[in-house]
Every structure is written in C-alpha cells, then in structure tokens.
Write a protein that holds these residues in place. Structure first.
Motif, PDB file in Angstrom:
ATOM      1  N   UNK A 460      25.977  98.427  41.056  1.00 42.78           N
ATOM      2  CA  UNK A 460      24.807  97.322  40.617  1.00 42.78           C
ATOM      3  C   UNK A 460      24.243  98.600  39.764  1.00 42.78           C
ATOM      4  N   UNK A 461      24.453  99.571  39.598  1.00 43.62           N
ATOM      5  CA  UNK A 461      23.367 100.116  38.589  1.00 43.62           C
ATOM      6  C   UNK A 461      24.269 100.467  37.012  1.00 43.62           C
ATOM      7  N   UNK A 462      25.686  99.328  37.324  1.00 40.60           N
ATOM      8  CA  UNK A 462      26.169  99.355  35.913  1.00 40.60           C
ATOM      9  C   UNK A 462      25.847  97.825  35.405  1.00 40.60           C
ATOM     10  N   UNK A 463      26.540  97.737  33.479  1.00 41.10           N
ATOM     11  CA  UNK A 463      26.413  96.833  33.465  1.00 41.10           C
ATOM     12  C   UNK A 463      27.501  96.551  31.566  1.00 41.10           C
ATOM     13  N   UNK A 464      27.721  95.145  31.291  1.00 37.21           N
ATOM     14  CA  UNK A 464      28.310  95.667  29.874  1.00 37.21           C
ATOM     15  C   UNK A 464      26.906  95.368  29.469  1.00 37.21           C
ATOM     16  N   UNK A 465      27.052  95.649  27.924  1.00 30.69           N
ATOM     17  CA  UNK A 465      26.002  95.688  26.336  1.00 30.69           C
ATOM     18  C   UNK A 465      27.511  94.828  25.846  1.00 30.69           C
ATOM     19  N   UNK A 466      26.730  93.219  25.884  1.00 26.83           N
ATOM     20  CA  UNK A 466      27.834  92.633  24.930  1.00 26.83           C
ATOM     21  C   UNK A 466      26.551  92.160  23.897  1.00 26.83           C
ATOM     22  N   UNK A 467      27.412  92.088  22.084  1.00 26.31           N
ATOM     23  CA  UNK A 467      26.496  91.617  21.688  1.00 26.31           C
ATOM     24  C   UNK A 467      26.728  90.528  21.349  1.00 26.31           C
ATOM     25  N   UNK A 468      25.767  90.026  20.896  1.00 26.00           N
ATOM     26  CA  UNK A 468      26.155  88.033  20.032  1.00 26.00           C
ATOM     27  C   UNK A 468      25.576  87.958  19.086  1.00 26.00           C
ATOM     28  N   UNK A 469      26.545  87.177  18.837  1.00 25.96           N
ATOM     29  CA  UNK A 469      26.448  87.289  16.879  1.00 25.96           C
ATOM     30  C   UNK A 469      26.049  85.761  16.812  1.00 25.96           C
ATOM     31  N   UNK A 470      25.821  85.250  15.818  1.00 29.08           N
ATOM     32  CA  UNK A 470      25.487  83.330  15.369  1.00 29.08           C
ATOM     33  C   UNK A 470      25.942  83.911  14.044  1.00 29.08           C
ATOM     34  N   UNK A 471      25.979  82.563  13.463  1.00 31.73           N
ATOM     35  CA  UNK A 471      26.716  82.149  12.410  1.00 31.73           C
ATOM     36  C   UNK A 471      26.403  82.408  11.059  1.00 31.73           C
ATOM     37  N   UNK A 472      26.532  82.768   9.844  1.00 30.86           N
ATOM     38  CA  UNK A 472      25.760  83.107   9.100  1.00 30.86           C
ATOM     39  C   UNK A 472      26.621  82.050   8.257  1.00 30.86           C
ATOM     40  N   UNK A 473      25.243  81.473   8.151  1.00 25.11           N
ATOM     41  CA  UNK A 473      24.995  79.830   6.707  1.00 25.11           C
ATOM     42  C   UNK A 473      24.950  80.366   5.268  1.00 25.11           C
ATOM     43  N   UNK A 474      24.964  78.935   4.955  1.00 24.27           N
ATOM     44  CA  UNK A 474      24.943  79.109   3.081  1.00 24.27           C
ATOM     45  C   UNK A 474      23.290  77.905   3.003  1.00 24.27           C
ATOM     46  N   UNK A 475      23.202  78.601   1.840  1.00 24.84           N
ATOM     47  CA  UNK A 475      21.544  77.903   0.592  1.00 24.84           C
ATOM     48  C   UNK A 475      21.823  76.805   1.365  1.00 24.84           C
ATOM     49  N   UNK A 476      23.138  75.289   2.009  1.00 19.24           N
ATOM     50  CA  UNK A 476      22.955  74.765   2.400  1.00 19.24           C
ATOM     51  C   UNK A 476      22.588  74.112   4.183  1.00 19.24           C
ATOM     52  N   UNK A 477      22.902  75.721   5.004  1.00 20.20           N
ATOM     53  CA  UNK A 477      22.552  75.068   5.980  1.00 20.20           C
ATOM     54  C   UNK A 477      23.803  75.081   6.621  1.00 20.20           C
ATOM     55  N   UNK A 478      25.629  75.584   5.645  1.00 20.11           N
ATOM     56  CA  UNK A 478      26.681  75.038   6.139  1.00 20.11           C
ATOM     57  C   UNK A 478      27.221  76.910   6.769  1.00 20.11           C
ATOM     58  N   UNK A 479      28.360  76.556   7.572  1.00 15.84           N
ATOM     59  CA  UNK A 479      28.341  77.650   8.097  1.00 15.84           C
ATOM     60  C   UNK A 479      29.751  78.171   7.389  1.00 15.84           C
TER      61      UNK A 479
END
Length: 571
Positions: A460-479
C-alpha cells in the motif's frame, strides 16, 4: 533529595565557574565531577577492603591481582589510592596533586572514562583559577551513593545536566539523549512482542544501542526486562561518538555491574564495534537531520564494495538517519536464532523524503517489501523532546514477524496522547504517563483497526512513477516523428504520474490521463518504483467550515463589543 533537586544543586555548583569560564564550557567540568562523585560514593563501602587487597596482592600477576581487587570492591572497577573525595578536603594546598593521584588510582576502564573527559587538563585549569578546591568541596556535600540515588535516577541526573549544557552550547537537537518516558515506551514496544523469547529461564538477552549517548536506553531496557522477566540475563552493548557522553555511559555501565568493554568509543558508521556480534534487541535515537559528510568516504566505499551494511542504498548526505537503520538491521539476530527486534526514534523525513529511485525510497522499499521488517510505526506527541518540538516517530522492526503481521504494517497515531507538564524542560512540554504508555502498548498488541490505529499491506505504500510523454509538433501542428515513424516527445510537455502499486498502470492511465491528453503515452524505460509512508494523511480528519451565517453573527457580536468598549472611554 530527588533527582531534580540533586541536578539543581549540581547546576548551582556551575555558578562557581562564572566569570572564569564561558557557559558552553561548564559541562566539560561539571559532568566529569558528577561522575567522579558517583564513583566515589559507590566505592566507599568497600574502600578499606580494596586497600587491604591491594597491599596483600603486591607482586602477584596482573590478572590475578585485578580479579582479587574487583572481588574486594564487589564491582568491575576499583580505586587503590588511599584518598576519597572527602579526604581530599583535608589538604587544600595540594588539592591538584592529590586529586590527580586519586583519579589515577582507578582501574583501567574507570581511568579511561576520565581520560575521555580530558579530566586532568580540567584539573590543571581549575587549579590555575583557584577553583579546584571549591568544586571538590561542593561535590562532597551531595550524596550520590546507590542508596540515596538509584541507577535510573542517576541516569536522569546525567541527562538533565546534559540537556542544560547542550542548550547553552547550541548542540544539535536530540543528538545525545532522549526523554525517559519516550524510551520507556520504546522499550515496552520491543518487549511486548517478545514474551516467548524473554520468558525462557536463564535467557541470555543482548541489547544494543549504536548511538548510546549516556546509556539511558540500555539501562532502562535492563531494568524493564528484569521487572518483567527476573530470570533473564541482560547484557548491554553500545557505541558512542561524543567523548563526554561515552565516558558517562561507560561509567554508568560499570556502576551497574556491566562489562565496560561492551561500551565502545567511535563512529558507528565508519568504525562499527563488536565485529560480527548480533543482537536480539536494539533501541536507539540517532541524531535527526545531521549530515554524514565526515563519514561519506568510508560509507560510500563500503557501499561500492558489495554494499555491506548499506546495500539497500544511501540517503542524501544531509541526513543520516536511514544509515543507522541499515546498520541496525545488519546487527539483528537471525530469524533462526530467535530473530531480532528494533525500536528506533526518527523524525518525519525517513517516512517520505526522496522520490522513486532515490536512496531514501530504495531503503524504504528494502525495509518494507524486500525484507518485510517494518512491524509498526508510532507517532509521538509534538513538543516531546528537550531540544526540539518537531514531529517524531518510533519505528518497530522485526525480522521474525508472527504470521498475522507478515506483509503488514501497523500505524498508531499517538500524537494526541500526552499530559501537559507543569513546568517545561527546554522544548519538552508534553510527557507520557505510565498509564498512557500502557495504553499505546495495548493498542500495538491488539493489532486491530481503530480511530488511532490503521493496518496496511506493505504494498500500500508503494507506487510507480511513470513518465507521461506528449508528441512534439511542428509549426503547422503536425506531429514530428523519428526515422522509424514514432512520435518524438516534447520535453516541455513531459510530466509524471505516481500510480499506486495496487492499481493497474494501463487502467489508471486510460482512466486518469487519456481523457485529458488523448495523444499521451507512457515511456516504460523511465518508470521507477518508489515507497513512502504519508503517515499524517492516513489520520487526517476533515473539519467542516463553519456556516457563513454563524461567522457573521460572531463578527456582529465582536463589533458591538468593541463599540461598547470605545463608548466607555469616550471615543
């Protein structure tokens, strides 16, 4: 005279030093003279027998002579000089030479006590200031013999003086001593779960304190076990870094008939004493929030060369509390020989300081998950220690848990259990009565859920720290993607989530993250498991806000009262 009045009397002796010494130097003089007077009184009844034995054993081998002198004294130490402190008063003109000769007449272990006190330099300094005879004369007027002051009361006197002197010299809070009521609770918690072990006839019981201070925890454990289990044979061991407190502890041990060699001088982290010796019981109050910079090289070297005592990890260098826990775990008696039990005082930092992957978190994970050692944690009242009002906790560790406690941790909230002291002692304003101590121990023994007791699974005292990523987008909003067509992460949008071990990571992510960031993903390579014990969160009680109408009525009543007061003075 009770111990408080005796301590007050001795404190008055320090007034003689005023003007010739700075306040922070008082303890360096008064404490060794207190110990000397205690030894002097303890040896007085057998003085004639020891002098006779000293004369009759001249020319014998050192070992045989020492054995006979100890037998004559009835103690593991003696003094073969003709003087006592009272006799020193008869020759004021030679007080320095005679006092030096008297102290040098102590047996080896007792003499070591005064050498650690740097006593002979203190004598020279007092003599140069024409204060030596006055100090000796004053101490001779107080009876510190065992009939007048028992061992427990003498321990209280030592710690009373140390507390006052440490306050004058701004010593680190809690570094040398713990309040006796706190130690009694720690001792009873350790004993409570060990009836089968301690009740065996002729049981050899070894107790150890790696931060022994003046030996208060050791002496109280000894006394308490003998009260409950008279047939137990208790052997006390301790190590202490501070020369003055070491000397006091060693002297106290000898006066109680213990083995002087079982009290070691030195740094527990870098020069651990007692080799491979292991202990069934350990009680300690390591220093809170004190850095271990001076020990850093030796500790890191042990860690890098196979881990040794510190294989679980190293905490940040600014706080060494968890290092002492690791050391104590290494000294626990193996489960096959009956197991080991520990009670150790900690502040709040070891409960939660350090993110997943840090040294502190890794040590907690090792204690909780890998070794299943943490049996209970008890929160103490605030304003409980002499030099600090911070929150403190007693951790109870056991490497031989009964079946019903395996994989479980009991949290007891005793923060609200205390009695206000009539007169505070430093920062200590709250104390525990004998009845309150019994109540806390009963709650520990009951091992049942209540308003002030909660039981958790270790996970109950344990947890997993996960890294949440979001995509990099160019000037046109494309991934933006890499050569394999995978989206590149935008580091400016990177975030983390702490997901309890009791919850499925994918389910949590779909439920708590995806609805708000549909393009997010988890980078599994960055995931880390951590452990923390947010003690106060588990016992938090919501206090509803007062109704606005009620608050408004109070404001109006207050305004009316103020208006009436102003009218009376013509304003």
């Amino acid at each position: 005279m009770n111990h408080q009045s005796i301590a007050a009397f001795i404190w008055q002796v320090a007034d003689l030093l005023r003007g010739d010494y700075k306040q922070h130097e008082y303890g360096d003089i008064i404490l060794p003279f207190t110990v000397l007077r205690r030894l002097d009184c303890v040896l007085e009844p057998t003085k004639a027998a020891v002098l006779a034995a000293a004369k009759s054993t001249e020319g014998m081998s050192e070992n045989i002579r020492e054995m006979q002198l100890k037998n004559a004294a009835g103690l593991p130490f003696y003094n073969t000089n003709e003087y006592t402190m009272s006799k020193l008063r008869a020759d004021p003109g030679n007080i320095d030479d005679n006092l030096t000769a008297y102290v040098q007449g102590f047996s080896k272990d007792a003499l070591d006590v005064f050498e650690k006190f740097d006593f002979f330099n203190r004598v020279d300094s007092l003599a140069a200031n024409n204060l030596l005879f006055q100090i000796v004369d004053k101490f001779c007027t107080v009876d510190l013999g065992p009939e007048a002051v028992d061992d427990s009361e003498m321990g209280d006197i030592y710690e009373n003086l140390l507390r006052r002197f440490s306050e004058m010299s701004n010593e680190t809070a809690g570094e040398h001593f713990s309040p006796r009521d706190g130690i009694k609770l720690a001792v009873d918690l350790v004993i409570a779960g060990a009836a089968d072990d301690l009740s065996q006839d002729g049981k050899v019981v070894k107790v150890y304190d790696p931060c022994a201070g003046t030996g208060g925890a050791l002496s109280l454990f000894d006394k308490r076990v003998k009260e409950y289990y008279p047939n137990a044979d208790v052997y006390c061991y301790g190590q202490e870094l501070n020369p003055a407190t070491f000397a006091t502890c060693k002297a106290d041990m000898m006066m109680r008939g213990g083995e002087a060699r079982n009290i070691a001088f030195g740094n527990t982290l870098t020069e651990p004493a007692f080799g491979d010796e292991q202990f069934g019981y350990q009680i300690s109050n390591p220093p809170y929030g004190v850095d271990w910079k001076k020990s850093k090289a030796a500790v890191e070297n042990e860690y890098k060369n196979g881990g040794g005592r510190f294989a679980a990890g190293l905490p940040r260098v600014s706080d060494g509390q968890l290092l002492f826990i690791e050391h104590m775990v290494a000294k626990m008696r193996p489960k096959g020989l009956g197991g080991g039990r520990i009670a150790v005082f900690m502040n709040g930092s070891p409960l939660f300081t350090g993110a997943a992957g840090s040294g502190e978190s890794n040590i907690r994970r090792w204690l909780l998950e890998e070794r299943d050692l943490v049996e209970a944690i008890v929160s103490m009242p605030n304003d409980f220690f002499y030099n600090t009002g911070i929150a403190t906790y007693i951790w109870v560790l056991n490497n031989n848990k009964p079946a019903e406690r395996r994989g479980k941790v009991q949290l007891i909230n005793a923060n609200g259990v205390f009695t206000k002291m009539r007169k505070s002692l430093g920062s200590k304003r709250n104390e525990l009565t004998a009845e309150q101590i019994r109540g806390i121990v009963k709650e520990y023994e009951a091992f049942e859920e209540s308003k002030t007791c909660k039981i958790f699974n270790t996970e109950d005292f344990g947890y997993t720290t996960v890294t949440v990523e979001r995509p990099l987008r160019d000037e046109n909003g494309e991934i933006v993607t890499d050569r394999k067509g995978r989206p590149k992460p935008d580091t400016s949008l990177r975030d983390t989530e702490n997901i309890p071990l009791t919850q499925d990571i994918d389910e949590y992510f779909e439920r708590e993250v995806k609805p708000y960031a549909p393009d997010a993903w988890i980078d599994p390579k960055r995931s880390k498991v951590g452990y923390e014990i947010p003690f106060t969160r588990y016992f938090y009680e919501y206090t509803p806000l007062r109704a606005s109408a009620e608050i408004l009525d109070d404001i109006k009543a207050l305004e009316s009262s103020i208006a009436e007061s102003l009218a009376k003075v013509g304003l």
